[in-house]
Write a protein that holds these residues in place. Structure first.
Motif, short mmCIF file in Angstrom:
data_model
loop_
_atom_site.label_atom_id
_atom_site.label_comp_id
_atom_site.label_asym_id
_atom_site.label_seq_id
_atom_site.Cartn_x
_atom_site.Cartn_y
_atom_site.Cartn_z
N LYS A 114 -9.46 46.64 -7.61
CA LYS A 114 -10.60 47.19 -8.34
C LYS A 114 -10.83 46.35 -9.59
N LEU A 115 -12.11 46.12 -9.88
CA LEU A 115 -12.52 45.24 -10.97
C LEU A 115 -13.37 45.99 -11.98
N ILE A 116 -12.99 45.91 -13.25
CA ILE A 116 -13.82 46.41 -14.35
C ILE A 116 -14.13 45.21 -15.23
N SER A 117 -15.42 44.93 -15.46
CA SER A 117 -15.75 43.69 -16.14
C SER A 117 -16.97 43.83 -17.05
N GLU A 118 -17.11 42.81 -17.90
CA GLU A 118 -18.23 42.73 -18.82
C GLU A 118 -18.59 41.26 -18.98
N ILE A 119 -19.90 40.96 -19.02
CA ILE A 119 -20.36 39.58 -19.17
C ILE A 119 -21.30 39.49 -20.37
N GLU A 120 -21.04 38.51 -21.23
CA GLU A 120 -21.94 38.19 -22.33
C GLU A 120 -22.67 36.90 -22.00
N ILE A 121 -23.99 36.93 -22.03
CA ILE A 121 -24.82 35.77 -21.70
C ILE A 121 -25.51 35.30 -22.98
N PHE A 122 -25.30 34.05 -23.36
CA PHE A 122 -25.88 33.48 -24.57
C PHE A 122 -27.01 32.53 -24.19
N LEU A 123 -28.17 32.70 -24.83
CA LEU A 123 -29.33 31.88 -24.54
C LEU A 123 -29.64 30.96 -25.72
N ASN A 124 -30.20 29.79 -25.42
CA ASN A 124 -30.60 28.88 -26.48
C ASN A 124 -32.02 29.21 -26.95
N ASN A 125 -32.56 28.42 -27.84
CA ASN A 125 -33.89 28.68 -28.39
C ASN A 125 -35.00 28.61 -27.35
N SER A 126 -34.71 27.93 -26.24
CA SER A 126 -35.69 27.83 -25.16
C SER A 126 -35.56 28.95 -24.14
N GLY A 127 -34.59 29.86 -24.39
CA GLY A 127 -34.38 30.96 -23.46
C GLY A 127 -33.56 30.60 -22.24
N MET A 128 -32.92 29.41 -22.25
CA MET A 128 -32.08 28.98 -21.14
C MET A 128 -30.62 29.32 -21.41
N LEU A 129 -29.85 29.42 -20.32
CA LEU A 129 -28.44 29.74 -20.44
C LEU A 129 -27.69 28.68 -21.23
N GLU A 130 -27.02 29.08 -22.29
CA GLU A 130 -26.24 28.16 -23.11
C GLU A 130 -24.75 28.30 -22.82
N ASN A 131 -24.30 29.52 -22.66
CA ASN A 131 -22.90 29.78 -22.36
C ASN A 131 -22.77 31.22 -21.87
N PHE A 132 -21.61 31.53 -21.32
CA PHE A 132 -21.34 32.92 -20.94
C PHE A 132 -19.85 33.20 -21.14
N ILE A 133 -19.54 34.45 -21.33
CA ILE A 133 -18.15 34.90 -21.42
C ILE A 133 -18.00 36.11 -20.51
N ALA A 134 -17.10 36.02 -19.55
CA ALA A 134 -16.80 37.14 -18.67
C ALA A 134 -15.38 37.60 -18.95
#
Length: 375
Positions: free
Chosen positions: A142-162
């Motif tokens: 069983k998996l319990i998780s959370e993801i943080e998605i960081f966007l740059n000024n252009s609204g594109m994916l810059e980084n993520f943390i899971a």
């Protein structure tokens, strides 16, 4: 009079501010004003559909930032339902004054997922070797998780943390070696994956205080440290025959009880075949029992030796693809009654054994060419 009115005004202002902060930090202020904004921003990503319920405008007291939160949204990717429990969207509120508000970060908290759901969602996972690992190696959990998605000024994916927790996981490793009832925490971003607080069993070997660092570029590179508590007998050793045969111990080991510290490096190719490894063990062997393939007897020792018993050994052993090095200090016996000191170093390189040994010996012993005999 004016002073009293001013004091009352200040008191009411701060009291109102405290109430607003408490409301924002707890239940928030309900609004639907940002539903269309967030949905349109998220849906700009190909093959993602997001439907939001009521949004609450809230304050994160730890980060002193304002965010938008919604519970149980409907999120689909490539027509696969993603079980999201909570979404938080952090917006640059100065940009709200402009015509194009900017999302700085999105946090998604997921419902608890079992292994069946994880197999369905594995189509979303890259690289393909990690996808294959989930589908073919992990059998239960069983998996319990959370993801943080960081966007740059252009609204594109810059980084993520899971990050998250895996509970009660069973997985198939190599040569009949399996993980059972394993719990762990994990953290991953674009560059690294760190797994820590590993507790569980490899077959019937208890694992504790474990950690793993993974690199998924061009196969899988794994570095791990963990403690193991081993209590094996002839029946439980059957599970390890394939591994023991590689090191020439398959028919020798009868019993083994130890507390060990382990450091492991494994390099898998794209098909999960082990291409390189380095495994070092150090710790205490409470007891060990080994049966010789053939009874030992020569010109120096007249009595046959069939078994060797060890007790309270302090050891360090390093296993490499073509070499094994061992350093051992402790006690040994040939009858499991009388124990004597032993200290040895050995190196096995391919089929060549180099051995340096210092030990007390109680049995009969003689060396004819120097005319020495011990009763």
């Amino acid at each position: 009079m004016i002073k009293k009115i001013l004091l009352n005004f200040i008191l009411i202002f701060f009291l109102s501010l405290v109430i607003i902060l408490i409301v924002l930090s707890t239940i928030g202020i309900e609004t639907k004003k940002f539903n269309k904004l967030i949905s349109s921003k998220i849906n700009q990503t190909n093959k993602i559909q997001l439907e939001l319920n009521t949004i609450n405008f809230k304050l994160d007291p730890k980060k002193l930032s304002l965010f938008l939160e919604t519970q149980n949204p409907k999120l689909n990717y490539k027509d696969i339902k993603i079980p999201v429990k909570n979404v938080k969207v952090y917006i640059d509120f100065l940009s709200l004054l402009l015509t194009d508000p900017k999302i700085e970060k999105t946090t998604l908290s997921f419902e608890e997922i079992d292994i069946v759901q994880l197999n369905k969602l594995s189509v979303l996972i890259k690289p393909s070797n990690l996808k294959s690992l989930i589908n073919n190696k992990i059998k239960k959990g069983k998996l319990i998780s959370e993801i943080e998605i960081f966007l740059n000024n252009s609204g594109m994916l810059e980084n993520f943390i899971a990050k998250g927790t895996i509970k009660n996981m069973d997985a198939s490793l190599i040569d009949g070696i399996n993980l059972k009832n394993t719990n762990l925490d994990f953290f991953t971003d674009k560059n690294d994956t760190l797994i820590k607080n590993i507790f569980g069993y490899i077959n019937n070997i208890k694992i504790s205080d474990g950690d793993i660092k993974l690199n998924l570029d061009n196969g899988i590179k794994l570095n791990s440290n963990f403690n193991s508590k081993i209590d094996l007998n002839e029946d439980s050793l059957i599970d390890y025959l394939k591994i023991l045969k590689k090191f020439g111990f398959a028919e020798n080991v009868i019993g083994f009880k130890a507390n060990l510290n382990n450091t492991l490096y494994l390099n898998f190719d794209q098909t999960f075949k082990v291409t390189d490894y380095n495994y070092s063990i150090s710790g205490n062997v409470e007891k060990g029992e080994f049966e010789l393939l053939k009874p030992f007897k020569n010109h120096f020792i007249s009595e046959k030796i069939n078994k060797i018993y060890f007790s309270n050994l302090e050891l360090k052993t390093i296993f490499l693809p073509k070499k094994i090095n061992s350093y051992v200090v402790g006690k040994y016996s040939f009858n499991n009654l009388d124990y004597f000191k032993i200290n040895f170093e050995n190196e096995i390189f391919k089929d060549i054994l180099n051995l340096k040994i210092d030990f007390d010996f109680n049995n009969q012993f003689k060396i004819d060419f120097i005319n020495y005999e011990k009763s």
